[in-house]
Scaffold this active site. Structure first.
Site, PDB file in Angstrom:
ATOM      1  N   HIS A   1      27.195  22.798  52.634  1.00  0.00           N
ATOM      2  CA  HIS A   1      27.514  21.484  52.073  1.00  0.00           C
ATOM      3  C   HIS A   1      28.832  20.933  52.624  1.00  0.00           C
ATOM      4  O   HIS A   1      29.142  19.753  52.432  1.00  0.00           O
ATOM      5  CB  HIS A   1      27.580  21.577  50.549  1.00  0.00           C
ATOM      6  CG  HIS A   1      27.259  20.290  49.865  1.00  0.00           C
ATOM      7  ND1 HIS A   1      26.952  19.138  50.557  1.00  0.00           N
ATOM      8  CD2 HIS A   1      27.199  19.955  48.543  1.00  0.00           C
ATOM      9  CE1 HIS A   1      26.711  18.156  49.703  1.00  0.00           C
ATOM     10  NE2 HIS A   1      26.861  18.630  48.472  1.00  0.00           N
TER      11      HIS A   1
ATOM     12  N   ASP B   1      25.350  16.701  54.036  1.00  0.00           N
ATOM     13  CA  ASP B   1      25.271  16.066  52.723  1.00  0.00           C
ATOM     14  C   ASP B   1      23.879  16.255  52.131  1.00  0.00           C
ATOM     15  O   ASP B   1      22.909  16.557  52.845  1.00  0.00           O
ATOM     16  CB  ASP B   1      25.596  14.573  52.823  1.00  0.00           C
ATOM     17  CG  ASP B   1      27.037  14.325  53.252  1.00  0.00           C
ATOM     18  OD1 ASP B   1      27.891  15.177  52.929  1.00  0.00           O
ATOM     19  OD2 ASP B   1      27.302  13.299  53.911  1.00  0.00           O
TER      20      ASP B   1
END
EC number: 2.3.1.61
Length: 454
Positions: A425, A429
């Site tokens: 992450h 995204d």
């Protein structure tokens, strides 16, 4: 003028004197009218014949030249750049006879096991590294005395196998001692003298003691230890580093496998006839992943923590996790974006066969920009895979089960598979991860998406 016989006699006297001094001209040139022939009594003797008449014989001595290269030292083969050392596991011992290309030891590295074969037929004279010892590229492993009789070791192995067959004929006299007869005799008199009920009761007490012994063993609590091989140690280290470094997040989806199953059932025979390969499901996911990675290149990228840069790859190398008896290996399919179904299926088949035979080279597992793990072959319904550093994402496939799903407002039973995408992450995204997984779902559910580039 001297006669021919006297000339020969003088020439031979000079040759004999030179022979005694260690300088024998008879081996280099012949005398006129003189010939050498094999003596009848000694294999290493020669008769001197002059004018077809035998004069006398000379005894020669043979010596065997010592070859300096009889004993050779075998070194550790060179490793890949990412591998620095490995652990030695010996398959042979000192004094064992080995044939050329026979495996003498295996070197377990972080990624695979490297087999070290014998370069020639010979006998192992010394092991220079203990079992389990660490070695680097070029380290001396063992010394080998070269011989030409190593294959003969297989013949004695066949001889004992045939010898027992001949022994039954020789063992015809042993039956008179009647060794097996006494074993059969005790049960015969026991039922004859006492009633039949007594043998049954007699069998029960005899069966009870062995049952008591296992029963008492069940209460024993024991444990044993085994050393982790280097591959398992490296897997544990890398997965823990992934947890400590990456901000891992997993997104899920489900895929209707009806169309891909129909396509496989319809074309598997023609595919097998043309390409001599079975059409599987993994190739569809590999092709779909390459298609989705081109649409979402950030999933194919990686963070360089040293320079704080994002490295975007213009190529797609997909690692496919394969479970073997010795652990999990991850061979790489390179340049997947340029392959068709047949190329992918052929590469998967070749890598899988090499993995099962433990013949994967380190080069087969170097690199990789994206990983596919198929836990479905073991019956897994759902799971969250862990990223394989230095990659940024991994796709987890699972088992196919028939489940009721809503199709066009109606409930139908369809073959469904859950898929999971774990991603870093820090770089990827949620929108990009979900879009990527939906691309795979669309390409697998309807392969025409790949053909039309939708």
């Amino acid at each position: 003028m001297l006669s021919r016989s006297r000339c020969v006699s003088r020439a031979f006297s000079r040759s004999l004197a030179a022979f005694q001094k260690g300088n024998c001209p008879l081996g280099r040139r012949s005398l006129p009218g003189v010939s050498l022939c094999q003596g009848p009594s000694y294999p290493d003797s020669r008769k001197i014949v002059i004018n077809n008449s035998s004069v006398f014989s000379v005894r020669f001595f043979r010596t065997t030249a010592v070859c300096k290269d009889d004993v050779i030292t075998v070194n550790t083969p060179a490793f890949a750049e990412s591998v620095t050392e490995g652990d030695v596991r010996w398959e042979k011992a000192v004094g064992d006879t080995v044939a050329e290309d026979e495996v003498v030891c295996e070197i377990e590295t972080d990624k695979t096991s490297v087999q070290v074969p014998s370069p020639a037929n010979g006998v192992i004279e010394a092991l220079l590294v203990p079992d389990g010892g660490k070695v680097e590229g070029g380290t001396p492993l063992f010394t080998l005395r070269k011989t030409g009789a190593a294959p003969a070791k297989a013949k004695p192995a066949e001889a004992p196998a045939t010898a027992p067959k001949a022994e039954p004929a020789i063992s015809a006299p042993p039956p008179p001692p009647a060794a097996p007869i006494p074993t059969q005799m005790p049960p015969v008199p026991s039922p004859s003298q006492p009633p039949s009920s007594k043998p049954v009761s007699a069998i029960k007490p005899t069966a009870a003691p062995p049952l008591a012994e296992p029963g008492s063993g069940k209460g024993v609590r024991s444990e044993h230890r085994e050393k982790m091989n280097r591959m398992r140690q490296r897997i544990a280290q890398r997965l823990k580093e992934a947890q400590n470094t990456c901000a891992m997040l997993t997104t899920f989806n489900e895929i209707d496998m009806s169309n891909i199953q129909d396509m496989r059932a319809r074309h598997k025979d023609a595919f097998l006839k043309k390409h001599n390969l079975k059409l599987g499901f993994m190739s569809a996911f590999v092709k779909a992943s390459a298609f989705a990675l081109q649409e979402q290149p950030v999933v194919n990228a990686v963070i360089d923590d040293a320079t704080k840069e994002v490295v975007y790859r213009d190529y797609i190398d997909i690692s496919v996790a394969v479970a073997t008896p010795r652990g999990l290996v991850v061979p790489v399919i390179r340049n997947v974006e340029t392959m068709n179904y047949a190329d992918i299926e052929r590469t998967i088949s070749e890598l899988g066969e090499k993995a099962r035979k433990n013949e994967l080279a380190i080069e087969d597992m170097d690199g990789g920009t994206f990983t596919i793990s198929n836990g479905g072959v073991f019956g897994s319904l759902f799971g969250t895979p862990i990223i394989n550093p230095p990659q940024s994402a991994i796709l987890g496939m699972h088992a196919i089960f028939d489940r009721p799903v809503a199709v066009g407002g109606k409930v139908e039973v369809r073959p469904m598979m859950f898929v999971a995408l774990t991603y870093d992450h820090r770089l990827i995204d949620g929108r990009e991860a979900v879009t990527f997984l939906r691309k795979i779902k669309a390409a697998v559910e309807d392969p025409r998406v790949l053909l039309l580039d939708l």
